[in-house]
Design a protein around this motif. Structure first.
Motif, short mmCIF file in Angstrom:
data_model
loop_
_atom_site.label_atom_id
_atom_site.label_comp_id
_atom_site.label_asym_id
_atom_site.label_seq_id
_atom_site.Cartn_x
_atom_site.Cartn_y
_atom_site.Cartn_z
N THR A 19 0.85 -1.20 0.00
CA THR A 19 0.00 0.00 0.00
C THR A 19 0.88 1.25 0.00
OG1 THR A 19 -1.80 -1.12 1.16
CG2 THR A 19 -1.72 1.30 1.32
N LYS B 48 -6.21 -1.36 -5.65
CA LYS B 48 -6.06 0.03 -5.20
C LYS B 48 -7.18 0.45 -4.26
CE LYS B 48 -3.31 1.79 -9.07
NZ LYS B 48 -3.22 2.78 -10.18
N ALA B 49 -8.40 -0.01 -4.53
CA ALA B 49 -9.51 0.33 -3.66
C ALA B 49 -9.33 -0.29 -2.28
CB ALA B 49 -10.83 -0.14 -4.28
N GLN C 227 -6.44 -1.11 -0.93
CA GLN C 227 -5.33 -0.39 -0.30
C GLN C 227 -5.79 0.95 0.28
OE1 GLN C 227 -2.48 -0.33 -3.55
NE2 GLN C 227 -1.36 -2.08 -2.70
N ALA C 228 -6.73 1.59 -0.40
CA ALA C 228 -7.26 2.86 0.11
C ALA C 228 -7.98 2.64 1.44
CB ALA C 228 -8.21 3.47 -0.91
N GLU C 229 -8.68 1.51 1.57
CA GLU C 229 -9.36 1.19 2.83
C GLU C 229 -8.34 1.00 3.95
OE1 GLU C 229 -12.51 1.18 3.54
OE2 GLU C 229 -13.41 1.33 1.54
N SER D 266 -5.23 2.11 4.05
CA SER D 266 -4.55 3.37 4.29
C SER D 266 -5.39 4.29 5.19
CB SER D 266 -4.26 4.07 2.96
OG SER D 266 -3.56 5.27 3.16
N HIS D 267 -6.69 4.29 4.96
CA HIS D 267 -7.58 5.13 5.78
C HIS D 267 -7.58 4.67 7.23
CE1 HIS D 267 -11.06 7.46 7.02
NE2 HIS D 267 -11.63 6.34 7.44
#
Length: 341
Positions: free
Chosen positions: A58, A313-314, A316-318, A320-321
């Motif tokens: 990520t 990517k989606a 990883q965004a979760e 990362s948040h």
């Protein structure tokens, strides 16, 4: 030992640096299968590799994740492109860690209680793990609360094993993460959870002292003081934070490098709120951070599982948040409105 000790003290401090915590992805193959079954993904060595590679790669994850606990299989794996996962971690500023216990098994003579095994051959395994790039390790013990348990014998046996493991880790140059988890299962109230956690922690630190473990190079991974999941009277966020801190003040030496929490069945939001509340309660003698598994992975796992090829990517965004939210919580700066941003 002096050079290794200096390295371990530096590693331990980095693991609990402000705004950062530890990602736990050390699920056994059996546990990983249960998680994958829930999202309809076949659990194979490749799918486990792809999932964990997705998490560890990520972008900018190292801003809020200082280290990650791996399963033996993961420490030895490389990405589909042939890059060792440990190198991906190090390039992302994430310290590789390794789960080294062999799981909790029934404690002979004590019905309903468990002892964690894995000390046999541990010295050799730890030396190999150091050579493979690991710089900290984890050992989990479980303490069950019921009408008759826990027994002092169970607490003593598990804390002694934790201390022996910790001493062997430091001999090998690995920071020991000691995890005595008081399980949430049961209908016990907050006071009972407090008393059992206090007794467990006092016993643990007595054992660590007896085994000459250097606390400045040691991390405690602890459950929070929470009522049993089936308790009719659940505690609010501040009650949990106050009970947990009060317990720590009475049992945990100030010289300890830091404390990270396990989520232990809490939701993603609950785990973040509890951590944030504790870090808002004034100056503490040790850093309070996180070492979450499900409370960091749950949303990312669901998104990835819906389409492992296209949703990287989606997912990883979760992750990362959630890492960012918990990073803010380590500094007492989390706000619920940030969840929607």
């Amino acid at each position: 030992m002096t050079d290794k000790l200096d390295e371990m003290i530096e590693t331990a401090a980095a693991m609990v640096a402000a705004g950062r915590g530890v990602l736990a992805i050390d699920e056994s193959t059996g546990t990983c299968k249960k998680r994958f079954d829930s999202i309809g993904v076949e659990c194979t060595e490749q799918s486990r590799r792809d999932y964990r590679h997705m998490l560890l790669s990520t972008p900018d994850l190292g801003e809020h994740i200082s280290g990650s606990i791996l399963f033996d299989e993961t420490l030895r794996q490389s990405s589909a492109d042939g890059v060792p996962l440990t190198k991906i971690m190090q390039d992302n500023g994430i310290i590789p860690g390794i789960k080294v216990d062999k799981g909790a098994h029934p404690l002979a003579g004590f019905e309903g209680e468990k002892i964690t095994e894995g000390l046999d051959g541990l010295r050799e395994r730890l030396n190999e793990y150091y050579e493979l790039g690991a710089r900290f390790a984890k050992w989990r013990a479980v303490i069950t609360i019921s009408e008759d348990n826990p027994s002092q014998a169970c607490i003593d046996a598990n804390c002694h094993a934790l201390a022996r493991y910790a001493a062997l880790c430091q001999e090998a140059g690995l920071v020991p993460m000691v995890e005595p988890e008081v399980l949430m299962e049961g209908d016990h109230d907050l006071q009972t959870a407090y008393e059992v956690t206090l007794l467990t922690l006092k016993t643990l630190f007595d054992q660590l002292f007896d085994q000459n473990v250097v606390l400045e190079a040691c991390i405690l991974k602890s459950s929070m003081v929470v009522p049993g999941a089936d308790c009719p009277e659940q505690a609010d966020v501040d009650d949990v934070a106050e009970a947990t801190l009060d317990c720590f003040f009475n049992a945990v030496p100030a010289s300890l490098a830091g404390i990270v929490f396990l989520s232990g069945g809490q939701s993603e939001i609950e785990a973040t709120e509890h951590l944030d509340a504790m870090n808002r309660m004034g100056t503490l003698p040790w850093p309070l951070s996180f070492s979450y598994g499900r409370a960091l992975q749950s949303s990312a796992l669901k998104v990835w599982g819906a389409n492992p090829q296209d949703n990287v990517k989606a997912a990883q965004a979760e992750l990362s948040h959630r890492a960012r939210m918990n990073g803010l919580a380590t500094m007492g700066q989390y706000e619920s409105k940030l969840e929607s941003e």
